[in-house]
Design a protein around this motif. Sequence first.
Motif, mmCIF file in Angstrom:
data_model
loop_
_atom_site.group_PDB
_atom_site.id
_atom_site.type_symbol
_atom_site.label_atom_id
_atom_site.label_comp_id
_atom_site.label_asym_id
_atom_site.label_seq_id
_atom_site.Cartn_x
_atom_site.Cartn_y
_atom_site.Cartn_z
ATOM 1 N N TYR A 181 12.259 -29.246 -14.566
ATOM 2 C CA TYR A 181 13.349 -28.539 -15.225
ATOM 3 C C TYR A 181 13.995 -27.555 -14.246
ATOM 4 C CZ TYR A 181 9.872 -24.826 -15.493
ATOM 5 O OH TYR A 181 8.915 -23.894 -15.172
ATOM 6 N N LYS A 228 15.751 -41.927 -15.623
ATOM 7 C CA LYS A 228 14.397 -41.733 -16.167
ATOM 8 C C LYS A 228 14.012 -40.259 -16.099
ATOM 9 C CE LYS A 228 12.776 -46.317 -14.717
ATOM 10 N NZ LYS A 228 11.761 -47.064 -13.916
ATOM 11 N N ASN A 229 13.184 -39.824 -17.054
ATOM 12 C CA ASN A 229 12.697 -38.455 -17.018
ATOM 13 C C ASN A 229 11.986 -38.202 -15.695
ATOM 14 O OD1 ASN A 229 13.649 -38.043 -19.598
ATOM 15 N ND2 ASN A 229 11.660 -38.254 -20.584
ATOM 16 N N HIS A 230 12.375 -37.134 -15.007
ATOM 17 C CA HIS A 230 11.743 -36.789 -13.728
ATOM 18 C C HIS A 230 10.473 -36.007 -14.031
ATOM 19 C CE1 HIS A 230 12.351 -35.218 -9.351
ATOM 20 N NE2 HIS A 230 11.125 -35.656 -9.579
ATOM 21 N N ILE A 231 9.330 -36.617 -13.818
ATOM 22 C CA ILE A 231 8.055 -35.995 -14.166
ATOM 23 C C ILE A 231 7.246 -35.703 -12.901
ATOM 24 C CG2 ILE A 231 7.970 -37.086 -16.439
ATOM 25 C CD1 ILE A 231 5.959 -39.089 -15.281
ATOM 26 N N LEU A 245 16.452 -29.951 -18.542
ATOM 27 C CA LEU A 245 15.439 -30.960 -18.254
ATOM 28 C C LEU A 245 16.046 -31.987 -17.304
ATOM 29 C CD1 LEU A 245 13.928 -31.431 -21.823
ATOM 30 C CD2 LEU A 245 13.198 -29.885 -19.992
ATOM 31 N N ARG A 246 15.248 -32.417 -16.328
ATOM 32 C CA ARG A 246 15.782 -33.223 -15.224
ATOM 33 C C ARG A 246 15.453 -34.705 -15.381
ATOM 34 N NH1 ARG A 246 15.587 -34.663 -9.599
ATOM 35 N NH2 ARG A 246 17.361 -33.746 -8.516
ATOM 36 N N LYS A 247 16.433 -35.542 -15.011
ATOM 37 C CA LYS A 247 16.246 -36.992 -14.987
ATOM 38 C C LYS A 247 16.693 -37.517 -13.627
ATOM 39 C CE LYS A 247 16.890 -39.263 -18.865
ATOM 40 N NZ LYS A 247 17.499 -39.898 -20.055
ATOM 41 N N TYR A 305 20.922 -33.701 -15.659
ATOM 42 C CA TYR A 305 20.315 -32.545 -16.315
ATOM 43 C C TYR A 305 20.789 -32.485 -17.763
ATOM 44 C CZ TYR A 305 19.175 -30.857 -11.617
ATOM 45 O OH TYR A 305 18.690 -30.729 -10.329
ATOM 46 N N GLN A 328 7.738 -32.859 -17.471
ATOM 47 C CA GLN A 328 9.090 -33.101 -16.982
ATOM 48 C C GLN A 328 9.587 -31.902 -16.176
ATOM 49 O OE1 GLN A 328 11.830 -34.370 -19.999
ATOM 50 N NE2 GLN A 328 13.496 -34.768 -18.560
#
Length: 354
Positions: free
Chosen positions: A271, A259-262, A253-255, A243, A269
């Motif tokens: 969050y 990698k960006n968690h989308i 924002l979460r990964k 985060y 993304q």
Amino acid sequence: MKRIIYILIAIFLMMNLLSCKKEDKNLVEEEKKEVEEEIVEEVDGQVPQEEGEIEEVEGVPSPLSGIYAPEEKVNRRVVAVMFDNHPNARWQAGLKDAEIIYEFPVEAPYTRYLGLYLINDPEALGSIRSARPYFVTVALEYDAVYVRAGGSKQAKEDVRKLKMADIDSLSSSSKVFWRNKSKRMPHNLYTNMEVIRQEQERRGYRLEGNIPRIPFNKEDKDLVGYDANHILLRYNKNNTTEYIYDQELKLYLRKKDGKNHIDELDNTQLYAKNIIVQKVNTRIIDKEGRLDIDLIGQGEGLYFTNGKGILIKWVKESRQDKTRYYTEDGQELQLNPGVSWIQMVSPSVDIAVD
């Protein structure tokens, strides 16, 4: 003599006339003032609120997030959805619309998600995966309709014994669950909230649930704690959750795995407003690597919001009871309104915060 009388009468009439004109002038001035005040009050079409009057917010707060929504949505039953988190299942669809999301370890090195829904109705949910007993325990806490694709032997037995409102792909038609051809089996099973709500009603499950009280602040509040702008959880060498705090958005924002968690639906993304890290004892119980995770009792944890963190404690008295979180001084934890991620970790998981 008569002349004097005429002069006195003339003076009397003149004085009356002047007096009347003065009264008329005062009346006109008062009326003009009242009109001007009304004009000032209605400038730009706005009428000032009376002292003590509070502007009303539309809807009522969701018991899952504190976010305001139409009352008819807030009064519905929670839906708990099992999400696959295998690399071949990414990225998930509709996970961004959950108000609370749990991440649990499953058979190493993977984790899975349980998303809780009340006020949002995503057009796609997937991919859906199988249950484990500890996910059943969480769904039970919220009196949720549990959406899954099979499960371990113990999880399926628990669902049956507990008489849960359960929508399992193994006992549902292709109109309720379907395969997404863009992914490979078994990581491509999907549904959506509209058909889940229809199936809930068709099966005769209660439409309104008994949702536990989660304490929320009325307004966003900052913590008095240590800096927490970057949070990294290492479940193992092949599985990390991260985060990163955005000061402008006041969100994390979460990964996932660097990698960006989308979200698959719109590439936004994911969050969190609130992050709870709950430390729980785990042990391997079979040759497939399935876990037993102890969610009943008490333990330690961490809470993060608005770039700050504090130590917390958790308590759960029974399987049906809601998990409660407390600050170090014994006060029940108050969350900020917004999306919450609850990270279940064993005490051995490496947690880096800076």
